[in-house]
Design a protein around this motif. Sequence first.
Motif, PDB file in Angstrom:
ATOM      1  N   TYR A  87      -5.200  -0.699   3.955  1.00 25.20           N
ATOM      2  CA  TYR A  87      -6.381  -1.061   3.178  1.00 25.20           C
ATOM      3  C   TYR A  87      -7.628  -0.419   3.759  1.00 25.20           C
ATOM      4  O   TYR A  87      -7.673   0.012   4.918  1.00 25.20           O
ATOM      5  N   TYR A 110     -16.435  -4.371  -0.479  1.00 23.19           N
ATOM      6  CA  TYR A 110     -15.618  -3.679  -1.481  1.00 23.19           C
ATOM      7  C   TYR A 110     -14.344  -3.182  -0.791  1.00 23.19           C
ATOM      8  O   TYR A 110     -14.419  -2.492   0.229  1.00 23.19           O
ATOM      9  N   TYR A 111     -13.187  -3.552  -1.350  1.00 20.75           N
ATOM     10  CA  TYR A 111     -11.942  -3.166  -0.688  1.00 20.75           C
ATOM     11  C   TYR A 111     -10.926  -2.610  -1.680  1.00 20.75           C
ATOM     12  O   TYR A 111     -10.997  -2.858  -2.893  1.00 20.75           O
ATOM     13  N   LYS A 112      -9.985  -1.874  -1.103  1.00 20.40           N
ATOM     14  CA  LYS A 112      -8.845  -1.339  -1.876  1.00 20.40           C
ATOM     15  C   LYS A 112      -7.618  -1.387  -0.973  1.00 20.40           C
ATOM     16  O   LYS A 112      -7.739  -1.331   0.257  1.00 20.40           O
ATOM     17  N   GLY A 136      -7.462  -1.620  -6.570  1.00 26.25           N
ATOM     18  CA  GLY A 136      -8.838  -1.270  -6.245  1.00 26.25           C
ATOM     19  C   GLY A 136      -9.066   0.207  -6.072  1.00 26.25           C
ATOM     20  O   GLY A 136     -10.114   0.604  -5.553  1.00 26.25           O
ATOM     21  N   GLU A 141     -12.995  -0.607  -6.839  1.00 27.30           N
ATOM     22  CA  GLU A 141     -12.779  -1.460  -5.672  1.00 27.30           C
ATOM     23  C   GLU A 141     -12.925  -2.937  -6.042  1.00 27.30           C
ATOM     24  O   GLU A 141     -13.723  -3.316  -6.895  1.00 27.30           O
ATOM     25  N   ARG A 142     -12.160  -3.762  -5.356  1.00 34.10           N
ATOM     26  CA  ARG A 142     -12.254  -5.217  -5.505  1.00 34.10           C
ATOM     27  C   ARG A 142     -13.442  -5.728  -4.673  1.00 34.10           C
ATOM     28  O   ARG A 142     -13.831  -5.109  -3.678  1.00 34.10           O
ATOM     29  N   CYS A 175      -6.410  -9.366  -5.772  1.00 33.96           N
ATOM     30  CA  CYS A 175      -5.700  -8.101  -5.739  1.00 33.96           C
ATOM     31  C   CYS A 175      -4.200  -8.371  -5.871  1.00 33.96           C
ATOM     32  O   CYS A 175      -3.575  -8.885  -4.936  1.00 33.96           O
TER      33      CYS A 175
END
Length: 473
Positions: A87, A110-112, A136, A141-142, A175
């Motif tokens: 991630y 903000y994450y992926k 994401g 992005e989440r 997610c």
Amino acid sequence: MKNGLLLLCALCLFIAGYPQDIDSPAPLLSPPEYPAAVVPESELNLPVQVDLAPFFALANKKVDTLFTSPRFPNDWVQQGCDTRYKYSFRRGPLQFSLKNTTLDIAFTGYYKIIGSTRACVNGKAVTPWTPACQCGVDEGERKVKVGFTIAISMLTNYTIKMQVTRKEPEPVDKCAVCFWGQDITPVIMDALKKELDGSKADLEKSYGRVDLKPHFQTLWNQLNAPYNINNMGWLQINPQKIRINSIQAAGSQLQINVGLAAKPVVRFEKPATAIAPVPHISNFSRNRGFQVYADLVMNYDSLSRILTSQIAGKEFTFSKAFIKKRFIFLECKLLGSRDNRLVMQVKFTGSNDGTFYVTGKPLYYADTKTLQVADVDFDIQSRNALLKTADWLFSKKITGEIEKMARYDLNQLLSTARTNMNQQLNRQFMKGISGSGSVRDIRVAGIFPQSGWLAVRAYCDGDFSLKVAALNL
């Protein structure tokens, strides 16, 4: 013989009526007594601003902008046999909010994530990894809300203590990866918590305790220094004790409202700067506003001009051995003090020209705000001299007229002093320290004759605050 007696009488009358100068010796003036005022303890309000902008800037540096799984994007994080992922997390700008003694630091993250799975039996893989699924990445992005809460307190040794608490991350978007539709948001949040706990430790290490004592020592020294007050002398705050009344926040400024016990005085001569260590913060009773003794100056020259303008030309007639004696005031001049009594020089004309000296006691009447020279009488040396040359001058009319005219209205003096003090209170004393206040009441507390002036000690009370510009952390 009869003609001789008449001639002798005429000669005596001629000599008695012939004008001659009458000058008595000037009295020796006493060294001026100038008692120190017993200054009451006052309380000054001292709002001290602490600039938190450097802390905000440090927080922006200390809280990482990017968190990733180890060696992202090449390596995987594997939990058990059947799941692996990697991630990336980045944070948005930090947002700071101050309320009372609590500082909130919030930001949006903000994450992926990329992951895959496989089938396992008894901990052993029986199928290869599925193709990598993403969350994401393509769809954006989440988001997750992240923050810290910092409790601010001040210790008695002028140390600001900051206790940092990490808030629980709040995922805005969940997610779900493609393998089995599994929601792995909690896994990402747990990993994020570990990263944020590291940032929390860095903040507490760098700014968990901030020592402001050197700043307060500098401030203490400045308050002990004398400041010139136009036309009035030198003001010295003379701080005694410090108390913290409250701590508030506004914008990026932490405002510490300090109660300062002090003994302010105004002196004619410039006093030496007091050197003392700043005391620890303590508790003491609250007093309303400030009280200060200010010594005002009334010059003898101006007082003499006022008295002379009122008494010059006043005339009295006396009889001495069937001879009329005229006495006319020319001038009445204040000279100084002898045994705590004002000494005045009186010049006169009339039947004779001359000078003698009288003394009087300065009294102040609070109801009319009037200074009166009372109990006027001839100085002992003038008395002895006049007994030999002009005893006819010993008259209550003369001393009574001086006492009647030696009256001064102090309303204007006190009003001017009040105006001057208000002007001087509301100004910048030095760079970073400015005053604000007003004198509520001013009244005379004592009259002290000096060598060249009459000292009027005024007792003032009012409100006064000193604002200290931002102290940087």
